[in-house]
Design a protein around this motif. Structure first.
Motif, PDB file in Angstrom:
ATOM      1  N   ASP A  94       0.863  -1.179   0.000  1.00 10.06           N
ATOM      2  CA  ASP A  94       0.000   0.000   0.000  1.00 10.06           C
ATOM      3  C   ASP A  94       0.903   1.233   0.000  1.00 10.06           C
ATOM      4  N   ASP A 152      -1.659  -0.371   5.823  1.00  9.28           N
ATOM      5  CA  ASP A 152      -1.962   0.259   7.116  1.00  9.28           C
ATOM      6  C   ASP A 152      -3.458   0.267   7.429  1.00  9.28           C
ATOM      7  N   ASP A 156      -6.875  -2.733   2.948  1.00  7.51           N
ATOM      8  CA  ASP A 156      -5.737  -3.616   2.654  1.00  7.51           C
ATOM      9  C   ASP A 156      -5.935  -5.023   3.222  1.00  7.51           C
TER      10      ASP A 156
HETATM   11 MG   LIG Z   1      -2.902   3.220   3.170  1.00  6.84          MG
END
Ligand SMILES: [Mg+2]
Length: 270
Positions: free
Chosen positions: A12, A219, A224
């Motif tokens: 990410d 994060d 994610d």
């Molecule tokens: Mg992020």
């Protein structure tokens, strides 16, 4: 779990590699090492307004040396989703110039309310990245949706962080403006970014990798980790962005591992 267990590492961007235009401590060095070791590293982002070339330039300024070919955006998954359903789609593009670049020669771009239209594509409009909201064109999109076009939205994100801890409207909010206004039914209203399965299918197809051979490092538990778990990937949560360790223990989508930051993932798993 070790890095050698995977064919691809998906990173990410915002909150994992950098925050507010500054690389996170240790992230440039870690990326440099991963690339020097010959590992396949791919940035994954719900930003669909910028081309991979523009994003690569932005990353380079922060010392993060990714080639444009190693960046998968919400624009890629949107283009793949549209062309998988319409061989020669007629699109009203309210998602930014990156989509036009991506679909050049493969789509007809319509501009008038009277034009036949399959898809109204909506992405983020942002002061931060200078993608202004065009009121006149928005009305064209609204009326094309009322006439039966499908609404395809970059991602469901309500907001995204900008400098100073504030937020801007995300693609999901702009999509909701159109979807609510035109009363678009659920079967004509689609999101193609993280955490949707399509984002990861599109990515795996483009880079020829199986989801179970991928580790996603991010994060955000919602986009994610939930996205990675649903796609059948292994997941690592880093605590440099929006989600906390405490939230991870309560989340229905549990990351396989949790680390302070990207450098700590590398130290523990290399
Ligand atoms: Mg992020």
């Amino acid at each position: 779990m070790r890095l050698d267990d995977f064919d691809a590492l998906l990173l990410d961007m915002d909150g994992t590699l950098y925050r507010e235009h500054h690389a996170l401590p240790g992230s440039p060095e870690t990326v440099t090492r991963l690339l020097a070791e010959g590992r396949r590293v791919i940035c994954v982002t719900n930003n669909g307004a910028n081309t991979p070339e523009e994003l690569a330039t932005r990353l380079q300024k922060m010392g993060l040396a990714f080639p444009p070919g190693a960046i998968h955006t919400a624009c890629h998954s949107m283009a793949d989703w549209i062309t998988s359903r319409w061989p020669k789609p007629r699109i009203f593009n309210f998602a930014g110039s990156a989509l036009e670049v991506e679909l050049k020669g493969r789509a007809t771009f319509v501009e008038r309310i009277a034009d036949p239209c399959d898809v109204v594509a909506v992405g983020t409009h942002t002061r931060e990245n200078n993608v202004p909201f065009d009121f006149e064109r928005a009305l064209v999109g609204l009326n094309l949706l009322r006439a039966g076009a499908h609404l395809v939205v970059g991602c469901a994100d309500r907001v995204f962080p900008i400098q100073g801890g504030a937020v801007e409207f995300g693609s999901g909010s702009w999509g909701a403006l159109f979807g609510y206004g035109a009363d678009v039914p659920a079967d004509r209203w689609h999101h193609t970014g993280k955490p949707g399965a399509w984002f990861f299918e599109s990515l795996c197809h483009r880079v020829s990798v199986r989801p179970e051979r991928c580790l996603i490092i991010g994060d955000n538990l919602e986009s994610d980790i939930k996205g990675g778990v649903t796609a059948g990937m292994k997941t690592a949560l880093v605590l440099t962005g929006v989600s906390t360790r405490e939230q991870a223990t309560r989340s229905p989508f549990k990351p396989d591992v949790v680390f302070e930051d990207l450098a700590a993932v590398y130290r523990a798993m290399r």
